[in-house]
Design a protein around this motif. Structure first.
Motif, PDB file in Angstrom:
ATOM      1  N   VAL A   7      27.059  32.971  50.233  1.00  0.00           N
ATOM      2  CA  VAL A   7      28.220  33.010  49.349  1.00  0.00           C
ATOM      3  C   VAL A   7      28.878  34.373  49.505  1.00  0.00           C
ATOM      4  O   VAL A   7      28.221  35.406  49.376  1.00  0.00           O
ATOM      5  CB  VAL A   7      27.834  32.771  47.877  1.00  0.00           C
ATOM      6  CG1 VAL A   7      29.015  33.082  46.955  1.00  0.00           C
ATOM      7  CG2 VAL A   7      27.371  31.332  47.672  1.00  0.00           C
ATOM      8  N   ILE A   8      30.179  34.359  49.809  1.00  0.00           N
ATOM      9  CA  ILE A   8      30.977  35.582  49.904  1.00  0.00           C
ATOM     10  C   ILE A   8      31.878  35.644  48.687  1.00  0.00           C
ATOM     11  O   ILE A   8      32.617  34.692  48.405  1.00  0.00           O
ATOM     12  CB  ILE A   8      31.817  35.603  51.189  1.00  0.00           C
ATOM     13  CG1 ILE A   8      30.918  35.572  52.429  1.00  0.00           C
ATOM     14  CG2 ILE A   8      32.726  36.827  51.221  1.00  0.00           C
ATOM     15  CD1 ILE A   8      31.683  35.469  53.742  1.00  0.00           C
ATOM     16  N   VAL A   9      31.836  36.748  47.965  1.00  0.00           N
ATOM     17  CA  VAL A   9      32.683  36.930  46.796  1.00  0.00           C
ATOM     18  C   VAL A   9      33.928  37.695  47.224  1.00  0.00           C
ATOM     19  O   VAL A   9      33.854  38.882  47.562  1.00  0.00           O
ATOM     20  CB  VAL A   9      31.952  37.686  45.675  1.00  0.00           C
ATOM     21  CG1 VAL A   9      32.834  37.785  44.435  1.00  0.00           C
ATOM     22  CG2 VAL A   9      30.633  37.003  45.343  1.00  0.00           C
ATOM     23  N   GLY A  10      35.069  37.016  47.231  1.00  0.00           N
ATOM     24  CA  GLY A  10      36.328  37.636  47.617  1.00  0.00           C
ATOM     25  C   GLY A  10      36.938  36.967  48.831  1.00  0.00           C
ATOM     26  O   GLY A  10      36.298  36.879  49.889  1.00  0.00           O
ATOM     27  N   GLY A  11      38.183  36.505  48.688  1.00  0.00           N
ATOM     28  CA  GLY A  11      38.855  35.797  49.780  1.00  0.00           C
ATOM     29  C   GLY A  11      39.993  36.572  50.406  1.00  0.00           C
ATOM     30  O   GLY A  11      40.842  35.983  51.076  1.00  0.00           O
ATOM     31  N   GLY A  12      40.030  37.898  50.208  1.00  0.00           N
ATOM     32  CA  GLY A  12      41.014  38.725  50.904  1.00  0.00           C
ATOM     33  C   GLY A  12      40.646  38.895  52.356  1.00  0.00           C
ATOM     34  O   GLY A  12      39.812  38.150  52.901  1.00  0.00           O
ATOM     35  N   ILE A  13      41.240  39.883  52.997  1.00  0.00           N
ATOM     36  CA  ILE A  13      41.010  40.048  54.436  1.00  0.00           C
ATOM     37  C   ILE A  13      39.543  40.322  54.728  1.00  0.00           C
ATOM     38  O   ILE A  13      39.015  39.865  55.756  1.00  0.00           O
ATOM     39  CB  ILE A  13      41.902  41.172  55.005  1.00  0.00           C
ATOM     40  CG1 ILE A  13      41.927  41.134  56.534  1.00  0.00           C
ATOM     41  CG2 ILE A  13      41.479  42.531  54.491  1.00  0.00           C
ATOM     42  CD1 ILE A  13      42.637  39.943  57.125  1.00  0.00           C
ATOM     43  N   ALA A  14      38.836  41.021  53.843  1.00  0.00           N
ATOM     44  CA  ALA A  14      37.417  41.307  54.090  1.00  0.00           C
ATOM     45  C   ALA A  14      36.595  40.034  54.088  1.00  0.00           C
ATOM     46  O   ALA A  14      35.885  39.728  55.046  1.00  0.00           O
ATOM     47  CB  ALA A  14      36.897  42.297  53.048  1.00  0.00           C
ATOM     48  N   GLY A  15      36.670  39.282  52.993  1.00  0.00           N
ATOM     49  CA  GLY A  15      35.879  38.060  52.904  1.00  0.00           C
ATOM     50  C   GLY A  15      36.281  37.013  53.921  1.00  0.00           C
ATOM     51  O   GLY A  15      35.426  36.322  54.491  1.00  0.00           O
ATOM     52  N   ALA A  16      37.589  36.884  54.179  1.00  0.00           N
ATOM     53  CA  ALA A  16      38.057  35.879  55.132  1.00  0.00           C
ATOM     54  C   ALA A  16      37.597  36.196  56.553  1.00  0.00           C
ATOM     55  O   ALA A  16      37.155  35.302  57.293  1.00  0.00           O
ATOM     56  CB  ALA A  16      39.576  35.782  55.078  1.00  0.00           C
ATOM     57  N   ILE A  30      33.206  30.819  50.331  1.00  0.00           N
ATOM     58  CA  ILE A  30      33.937  31.980  49.818  1.00  0.00           C
ATOM     59  C   ILE A  30      34.408  31.669  48.405  1.00  0.00           C
ATOM     60  O   ILE A  30      35.058  30.637  48.184  1.00  0.00           O
ATOM     61  CB  ILE A  30      35.147  32.337  50.702  1.00  0.00           C
ATOM     62  CG1 ILE A  30      34.694  32.821  52.079  1.00  0.00           C
ATOM     63  CG2 ILE A  30      36.014  33.409  50.037  1.00  0.00           C
ATOM     64  CD1 ILE A  30      35.844  33.114  53.041  1.00  0.00           C
ATOM     65  N   LEU A  31      34.067  32.539  47.464  1.00  0.00           N
ATOM     66  CA  LEU A  31      34.559  32.425  46.093  1.00  0.00           C
ATOM     67  C   LEU A  31      35.741  33.370  45.910  1.00  0.00           C
ATOM     68  O   LEU A  31      35.618  34.580  46.102  1.00  0.00           O
ATOM     69  CB  LEU A  31      33.467  32.799  45.094  1.00  0.00           C
ATOM     70  CG  LEU A  31      32.189  31.961  45.100  1.00  0.00           C
ATOM     71  CD1 LEU A  31      31.220  32.487  44.049  1.00  0.00           C
ATOM     72  CD2 LEU A  31      32.510  30.491  44.840  1.00  0.00           C
ATOM     73  N   GLU A  32      36.886  32.824  45.537  1.00  0.00           N
ATOM     74  CA  GLU A  32      38.088  33.617  45.288  1.00  0.00           C
ATOM     75  C   GLU A  32      38.549  33.369  43.849  1.00  0.00           C
ATOM     76  O   GLU A  32      38.798  32.229  43.476  1.00  0.00           O
ATOM     77  CB  GLU A  32      39.193  33.228  46.273  1.00  0.00           C
ATOM     78  CG  GLU A  32      40.571  33.774  45.961  1.00  0.00           C
ATOM     79  CD  GLU A  32      40.588  35.278  45.781  1.00  0.00           C
ATOM     80  OE1 GLU A  32      41.102  35.730  44.731  1.00  0.00           O
ATOM     81  OE2 GLU A  32      40.101  35.998  46.679  1.00  0.00           O
ATOM     82  N   MET A  33      38.627  34.436  43.057  1.00  0.00           N
ATOM     83  CA  MET A  33      38.926  34.260  41.635  1.00  0.00           C
ATOM     84  C   MET A  33      40.373  33.847  41.375  1.00  0.00           C
ATOM     85  O   MET A  33      40.679  33.259  40.335  1.00  0.00           O
ATOM     86  CB  MET A  33      38.617  35.542  40.869  1.00  0.00           C
ATOM     87  CG  MET A  33      39.497  36.716  41.187  1.00  0.00           C
ATOM     88  SD  MET A  33      39.044  38.151  40.185  1.00  0.00           S
ATOM     89  CE  MET A  33      40.262  39.340  40.739  1.00  0.00           C
ATOM     90  N   GLU A  34      41.288  34.137  42.300  1.00  0.00           N
ATOM     91  CA  GLU A  34      42.688  33.785  42.112  1.00  0.00           C
ATOM     92  C   GLU A  34      42.976  32.389  42.669  1.00  0.00           C
ATOM     93  O   GLU A  34      42.162  31.814  43.394  1.00  0.00           O
ATOM     94  CB  GLU A  34      43.586  34.817  42.795  1.00  0.00           C
ATOM     95  CG  GLU A  34      43.386  36.246  42.324  1.00  0.00           C
ATOM     96  CD  GLU A  34      43.826  36.479  40.883  1.00  0.00           C
ATOM     97  OE1 GLU A  34      44.433  35.582  40.278  1.00  0.00           O
ATOM     98  OE2 GLU A  34      43.561  37.585  40.365  1.00  0.00           O
ATOM     99  N   ALA A 163      40.248  29.957  42.509  1.00  0.00           N
ATOM    100  CA  ALA A 163      40.087  30.011  41.048  1.00  0.00           C
ATOM    101  C   ALA A 163      38.615  29.881  40.673  1.00  0.00           C
ATOM    102  O   ALA A 163      38.255  29.214  39.698  1.00  0.00           O
ATOM    103  CB  ALA A 163      40.917  28.916  40.372  1.00  0.00           C
ATOM    104  N   SER A 164      37.763  30.526  41.455  1.00  0.00           N
ATOM    105  CA  SER A 164      36.311  30.448  41.264  1.00  0.00           C
ATOM    106  C   SER A 164      35.747  31.857  41.129  1.00  0.00           C
ATOM    107  O   SER A 164      35.373  32.498  42.113  1.00  0.00           O
ATOM    108  CB  SER A 164      35.642  29.733  42.449  1.00  0.00           C
ATOM    109  OG  SER A 164      36.096  28.409  42.575  1.00  0.00           O
ATOM    110  N   SER A 165      35.705  32.357  39.922  1.00  0.00           N
ATOM    111  CA  SER A 165      35.182  33.699  39.668  1.00  0.00           C
ATOM    112  C   SER A 165      33.665  33.678  39.579  1.00  0.00           C
ATOM    113  O   SER A 165      33.085  32.751  39.000  1.00  0.00           O
ATOM    114  CB  SER A 165      35.740  34.245  38.355  1.00  0.00           C
ATOM    115  OG  SER A 165      37.134  34.407  38.417  1.00  0.00           O
TER     116      SER A 165
END
Length: 368
Positions: A7-16, A30-34, A163-165
């Motif tokens: 599980v990767i927390v964060g879907g910005g450039i780092a997580g992606a 990938i969990l992305e809170m937005e 939308a998964s914090s």
């Protein structure tokens, strides 16, 4: 409960980017809170690749990323992510030590040439007498790069949860139980790629924070009809008071190079910072500012030594840090993703990272 490998927390450039490298060999979520991946720092970048930017700790990652951005695998993207720009570092009398430090620090690493700045930027005010050209600087198509990584991630079977914090996580045996607003997951490895939220995410997982601080950076888009060409270089103050670059005909992206400590949030620009940016711009060039067309702010997240944090936590097994990229996460993304994936899989460093020392970025440096 969803069961997965990573599980990767964060879907910005780092997580992606890291997810795209890992999904070929493991089941990755990938969990992305937005509701939109890349909403925060990734979507607010001024978008350039510059080898000296970020200093000596960042430069090896930037340099290693250059060929990967310029000549991507055709299956990843059908053209270069880079386009010509160049950087002109400028200074006034009294900035000679800053100029000399730039030239000395990157000697043999980055090609830098002393130039007359007036000959390169028509309208530059006469007190700006010092100039160093960094011709290798390029613009980056950030949106295309981020989307290419997400596309590669999905094609390899990765799952992106919007939308998964992450609410909390607990180590149970040799696995993690991860609680989110959309339900629970179980995984062997938890990756913290949460940007400005990296330390709070660690605390929610029972992991000691490493001291990653979000710093607000303000950017404005100006309409400047007197700008002579959209092909001028990025202009960067040696004293770190501002930088600006053309963004099409008659438009400039400008920042006062501010670094204001902030809580993790949806950052917004302050009027004082916008006014300061314009004042510094007008002190640099005589181009008339016709309008402020846009303004925004983003959070650049730094560890105490301003180097990225890549590696397994020194105390808690199965927790991997992939954070603290400052404002350099996009220009270093290809190399950082290869480095992170190699560390996680226990592989040898790829040939593309021959000049990169993984220990320079290890989280254990904060517990020594």
């Amino acid at each position: 409960m969803i069961q997965t490998d990573i599980v990767i927390v964060g879907g910005g450039i780092a997580g992606a980017s890291l997810g795209a490298e890992l999904a070929r060999h493991a089941d990755v979520v990938i969990l992305e809170m937005e509701h939109q991946a890349g909403y925060h720092a990734t979507g607010r970048s001024v978008a350039f690749w510059e080898e000296s930017y970020g200093g000596l700790a960042v430069q090896p990652l930037t340099t290693a990323s250059g060929p990967l951005l310029a000549n991507p695998d055709p299956d990843f993207h059908d053209r270069s992510f880079l386009s010509p720009r160049g950087t002109l570092h400028i200074g006034q009398a009294g900035d000679e030590a800053l100029r000399d430090a730039l030239l000395s620090d990157f000697a043999g690493r980055v090609e830098l040439t002393q130039v007359d700045p007036a000959g390169m930027v028509p309208g530059l005010r006469p007190e700006w007498t010092l100039g160093v050209l960094e011709a290798s600087c390029r613009d980056i198509d950030v949106a295309a790069l981020h989307q290419a990584y997400l596309r590669k991630f999905r094609r390899a079977g990765g799952l992106l949860g919007l939308a998964s914090s992450l609410l909390a996580a607990e180590r149970v045996g040799d696995c993690w139980r991860v609680e989110t607003g959309q339900g629970a997951l179980s995984c062997r490895l938890l990756v913290n790629a949460a940007g400005a939220w990296a330390d709070p995410v660690a605390v929610a997982c029972g992991v000691d924070p490493v001291g990653i601080t979000p710093l607000r950076r303000t950017v404005v888009q100006l309409r400047v009809p007197d700008m002579p060409s959209p092909d001028l270089p990025l202009v960067m103050d040696l004293g770190s008071g501002f930088y600006f670059k053309p963004e099409g005909p008659g438009r400039v992206w400008l920042t006062p190079h501010d670094e204001v400590p902030s809580q993790p949030c949806d950052a917004a620009p302050e009027e004082l910072d916008v006014a300061q940016a314009i004042a510094r711009f007008e002190e640099a060039v005589d181009w008339r500012v016709a309008a402020v067309e846009r303004r925004w702010a983003g959070l650049r997240s730094f560890a105490l030594d301003r180097a990225p944090v890549y590696g397994f936590d020194a105390k808690v097994p199965g927790f991997f840090w992939f954070a603290g990229q400052g404002g350099f996460g996009i220009q270093t993304a290809p190399a950082a993703a290869l480095l992170g994936a190699a560390l996680i899989r226990g592989d040898a460093m790829p040939d593309a990272l021959a000049g990169v020392d993984p220990q320079r970025y290890a989280p254990s440096r904060f517990t020594a």
